[in-house]
Design an enzyme around this catalytic site. Structure first.
Site, short mmCIF file in Angstrom:
data_model
loop_
_atom_site.label_atom_id
_atom_site.label_comp_id
_atom_site.label_asym_id
_atom_site.label_seq_id
_atom_site.Cartn_x
_atom_site.Cartn_y
_atom_site.Cartn_z
N ALA A 91 0.85 -1.19 0.00
CA ALA A 91 0.00 0.00 0.00
C ALA A 91 0.88 1.24 0.00
O ALA A 91 1.60 1.49 0.97
CB ALA A 91 -0.91 -0.01 1.23
N PRO A 92 0.87 2.04 -1.08
CA PRO A 92 1.71 3.23 -1.14
C PRO A 92 1.04 4.44 -0.52
O PRO A 92 -0.20 4.56 -0.54
CB PRO A 92 1.88 3.44 -2.66
CG PRO A 92 0.57 2.95 -3.23
CD PRO A 92 0.14 1.80 -2.34
N PHE A 108 -3.17 8.09 -0.42
CA PHE A 108 -3.01 6.72 0.10
C PHE A 108 -3.92 5.75 -0.65
O PHE A 108 -5.06 6.07 -0.96
CB PHE A 108 -3.34 6.72 1.60
CG PHE A 108 -3.48 5.35 2.20
CD1 PHE A 108 -2.40 4.47 2.20
CD2 PHE A 108 -4.69 4.94 2.78
CE1 PHE A 108 -2.54 3.20 2.77
CE2 PHE A 108 -4.81 3.69 3.35
CZ PHE A 108 -3.74 2.81 3.34
N HIS A 109 -3.38 4.56 -0.93
CA HIS A 109 -4.15 3.47 -1.53
C HIS A 109 -3.98 2.25 -0.63
O HIS A 109 -2.90 1.70 -0.51
CB HIS A 109 -3.63 3.16 -2.94
CG HIS A 109 -4.49 2.19 -3.70
ND1 HIS A 109 -4.98 1.03 -3.17
CD2 HIS A 109 -4.96 2.23 -4.99
CE1 HIS A 109 -5.70 0.38 -4.07
NE2 HIS A 109 -5.71 1.09 -5.19
N SER A 110 -5.08 1.83 0.02
CA SER A 110 -4.98 0.70 0.95
C SER A 110 -5.03 -0.63 0.20
O SER A 110 -5.28 -0.67 -1.01
CB SER A 110 -6.10 0.76 1.98
OG SER A 110 -7.32 0.28 1.42
#
Length: 822
Positions: free
Chosen positions: A646-647, A665-667
């Site tokens: 996740a970035p 944010f990308h979970s």
């Protein structure tokens, strides 16, 4: 200044080409000319330090290098004095009384030989337009090959992207192994004798843009690439008996790659003749196809030198040679098919401490140019373990280090890859092409899969075994190239018995090197046009307002397999978005075409950009674009013990003089709840650590008001939901603190991607007291909604997207924006 530097290129080469046969003068011209162009490197560096980074004293140092150019330019012209060493002015009686004596003791033929030696034979013969046209056609045809090869991954990727897993269409990557068919004698004989037909058939990969259906478009590209691979293998094999002709083919192939990189830079990392391009998104497909037809006619106008595939040579190993070809083609494709790829490998955020794609991309092109020239003119220098060691060291630095240290390694690797490509391809052409190129492309395909598996490990069988191991890919690539080098070195004792260098006609090199110069010139022109201005202005500066957005862009491929940058640009501009987070935005891989959507959006919209964690960080990407200066940014890879990484980006912006933190944010995926729990705790603490006004632009994979949502929106993070009554969300969320939220809207995506654009408007506090009051504001006052007419006009969303909207974009879910006041 740029015009002066650019125009010096033809002046310098022209003076050397047309100068009298004076070896001493030519030698000094080469030294001084080399020093002139070498000075450009520190010149550009210190100009950037002055112009972009505002480093005190940098302009003074730049000025010294600038004046050095003048001195070197004058020195270059002053060398002309040496051409007059044997010049004599005679005053004589024209009536016949004078008796002059011819004192010349050196014949013109001897002097011409010395000139040829000093210039490496490049200017041994005069210029012929027909020869120049042949070379230009060859190089363009090489460009067409690389365009088709680099497009296959993109059109294949479209299908697993929409299936969210293996679709079956991935099998089309195996179309490159068509050279195996050359082992079947009737097919091999037909292809060699009818190269014009097969090369023409390869243009199906360009015609594909006319096919609307994505499936059939993939079929066209796959067929075209299979024809291109078998045609080039047959051409190289049949021309292998003639060293000069083989060298022209190899140079066409390799310079074609460089031309592809130049074209992609000029088109913001898209190739204008790819099948995902058309007139509506900047494609030049019709023009490219027309030129490709002319190029094939010229490329195949000479009869093949052999009527069948070359027989197996006793010297060397076809198997080792094929390993070298596989590793080489993969390295060229994955690292050098776009000038920004290796730059983004070493990018690590703001403040800028390393190279930037739209400023320093020419360094990669220059390194590729130098490598190619060295590979042609000094093959003995390249075919050695020392050179291989330097290339391997460059690969290690690129993989292990960031900023300039990593990029210096990248440049060393670029020089080596282009240099070794000449002898490696030449060696493969002299062996059985069904093995060297057929098996070589099979190895290349496995490397491409390896290259995908390290990041797509959550969606493919056996993925966890190679999870996040780009270092293994780099090691394997260099071992494969090393196998090819071993085969070359093992043949050196045999090669020394025959002085190949004397038997090669180098006449064609002046045309190839001229094209290299022209491509560098064109790149510099594009570089000048793309040089950032950094004078960006927000849409509502007087109101101290900014609009923030979050959008999952699905790797910049729309529902119909067209590149979607232009359509994204239009919506972002018309929605007046000042700060936007983009997710699923890392396109710097073979399967995505080695692209970078953020370059086009940032430069066209006038925004600063942070690409986020680079392609060697094994994420699907997170990027930030901002009208406001990015003072600092750090990249995070959140805990992911099971699923995909996740970035996250944590950036500090200067918004109207107030420091505002923005998190993008990308979970992780729904299938990995433990990953998402750990990621939620990590990000919540990260947001809570910021005492500044903040905004989260995110993809959370959670239900509103339930589960992990209550950790994101909590006392730990200090963040508030932009609209907690919006029950319809599942993925995209905007959270904030310390800001005055004035509006929120959801805009339908049309066919651009699979996720809508969400936007929110915020007013930035003007002083510390106002900031403190916003942090302390009660929830009831914060969530008070009002009608549109109750907010100032400058705070309102554009009316363009009301009702039916435009181009398939409209306000939806609520059918209108929501406004808040407190």
């Amino acid at each position: 200044m740029i015009s002066y530097i650019v125009l010096t290129i033809p002046w310098t080469t022209g003076c050397i080409a047309l100068s009298p046969p004076n070896a001493k003068a030519i030698k000094y011209r080469k030294y001084v000319g080399g020093a002139f162009f070498g000075t450009l490197v520190p010149l550009v560096y210190f100009f950037i330090q002055h112009k972009i980074h505002r480093v005190p004293g940098a302009y003074t140092i730049y000025a010294f290098f600038e004046w050095s150019l003048i001195v070197l330019d004058v020195g270059f012209d002053a060398i002309t004095a040496l051409d007059f060493d044997s010049f004599e002015v005679v005053v004589r009686d024209v009536k016949g009384a004078s008796k002059g004596v011819n004192k010349s003791s050196v014949s013109t033929a001897v002097l011409e030989k010395e000139k040829e030696k000093a210039t490496g034979g490049i200017y041994a013969a005069g210029f012929r337009f027909g020869n120049a046209l042949d070379i230009a056609a060859d190089v363009y045809h090489g460009y067409v090959f690389w365009s088709i090869l680099t497009s296959l991954g993109v059109v294949v990727w479209y299908f697993p992207l929409w299936h969210m897993g293996i679709s079956g269409y991935e099998a089309f990557i195996m179309t490159t192994v068509s050279p195996f068919l050359l082992a079947i004698r009737p097919i091999g004989s037909f292809v060699v004798k009818n190269q014009r037909i097969t090369h023409f058939l390869s243009l199906a990969g360009l015609v594909a843009y006319l096919v609307e259906d994505p499936v059939y478009r993939l079929f066209a590209v796959g067929f075209g690439l299979s024809m291109a691979c078998i045609s080039w293998a047959a051409t190289l094999s049949s021309d292998s008996v003639h060293p000069a002709r083989l060298e022209t083919r190899i140079l066409a192939f390799t310079i074609g790659l460089l031309m592809s990189s130049v074209a992609k830079f000029a088109w913001y990392t898209n190739n204008p003749i790819w099948p995902i391009m058309h007139a509506e998104n900047g494609g030049w497909n019709a023009t490219g196809l027309f030129l490709a037809v002319l190029a094939v006619l010229r490329f195949t106008r000479r009869a093949p030198l052999q009527g069948a595939v070359a027989p197996e040579k006793k010297s060397g190993s076809s198997f080792l040679s094929s390993l070298g070809i596989g590793g080489l083609v993969f390295a060229l494709h994955s690292l050098l098919s776009d000038t920004s790829t290796m730059i983004l490998w070493v990018w690590d955020g703001y403040p800028i401490r390393g190279p930037v794609s739209n400023v320093h991309g020419w360094y990669t092109i220059a390194a590729m140019t130098v490598g190619l020239i060295v590979g042609v003119t000094r093959p003995g220098l390249v075919i050695s373990w020392t050179a291989f060691g330097v290339g391997s060291l460059g690969a290690a630095f690129l993989t292990l280090y960031h900023q300039w240290s990593g990029y210096y390694g990248a440049l060393a690797l670029a020089v080596y890859l282009m240099a070794i490509s000449v002898p490696l391809i030449g060696n493969a052409a002299k062996k059985n092409p069904a093995v060297t190129f057929g098996f070589g492309f099979l190895i290349y395909n496995f490397m491409v899969l390896f290259h995908v598996w390290v990041v797509a490990y959550a969606f493919v069988p056996g993925g966890p075994l190679v999870r996040e191991h780009t270092d293994w890919i780099m090691i394997t690539t260099m071992i494969l190239i090393g196998a090819g080098v071993f085969d070359l070195i093992s043949q050196q004792p045999i090669a020394k018995k025959v002085n190949v260098r004397r038997t090669v006609n180098t006449n064609h090199r002046k045309y190839h090197f001229g094209i290299l110069g022209a491509l560098n010139f064109l790149f510099l022109v594009a570089n000048f046009l793309r040089f950032p201005t950094y004078d960006y202005k927000p849409y509502h500066e007087k109101d101290r307002l900014f609009t923030a957005g979050i959008w999952t862009i699905h790797f910049s491929l729309d529902n119909d397999m067209w590149s979607s940058e232009y359509r994204m640009r239009d919506l972002i501009k018309e929605m007046e978005v000042d700060v936007i987070g983009l997710l699923e935005s890392d396109l710097q891989r073979v399967i995505m075409g080695n692209r970078d959507t953020t370059q086009f959006l940032a430069e066209d919209l006038g925004m600063y950009v942070d690409y986020g964690p680079g392609p060697n960080k094994h994420t699907w990407g997170a990027a930030l674009l901002s009208k406001f200066p990015i003072l600092n940014s750090t990249h995070h890879l959140l805990p992911s013990p099971v699923g995909e990484l996740a970035p996250a980006i944590h950036a500090t912006l200067d918004v109207y003089g107030t420091l505002v933190d923005v998190f993008v944010f990308h979970s992780g995926q729904e299938e990995d709840p433990e990953d998402r729990r750990l990621q939620t705790e990590y990000l919540s603490k990260l947001m809570g650590s910021s005492p500044r006004p903040s905004v989260l632009l995110s993809y959370l994979v959670t239900t509103p008001l339930k589960g992990n949502y209550n950790t994101y929106v909590s006392e730990v993070s200090g963040m508030h939901d932009v609209d907690k009554t919006d029950w319809d969300r599942w993925c995209e969320y905007i959270l904030f603190k310390g800001l005055r939220r004035t509006g929120y809207a959801r805009v339908s995506r049309s066919t651009i991607t699979d996720t809508e654009l969400q936007v929110a408007k915020f007013v930035v506090p003007s002083n510390a007291e106002e900031t403190a009051s916003l942090f302390a504001l009660g929830q009831d006052k914060r969530d008070r909604r009002v009608k549109e007419e109750e907010v100032p006009e400058g705070w309102r969303f554009p009316a363009l997207f009301r009702g039916e909207g435009v181009r398939g974009h409209r306000y939806h879910v609520f059918d209108e924006p929501r406004y808040y006041n407190f």
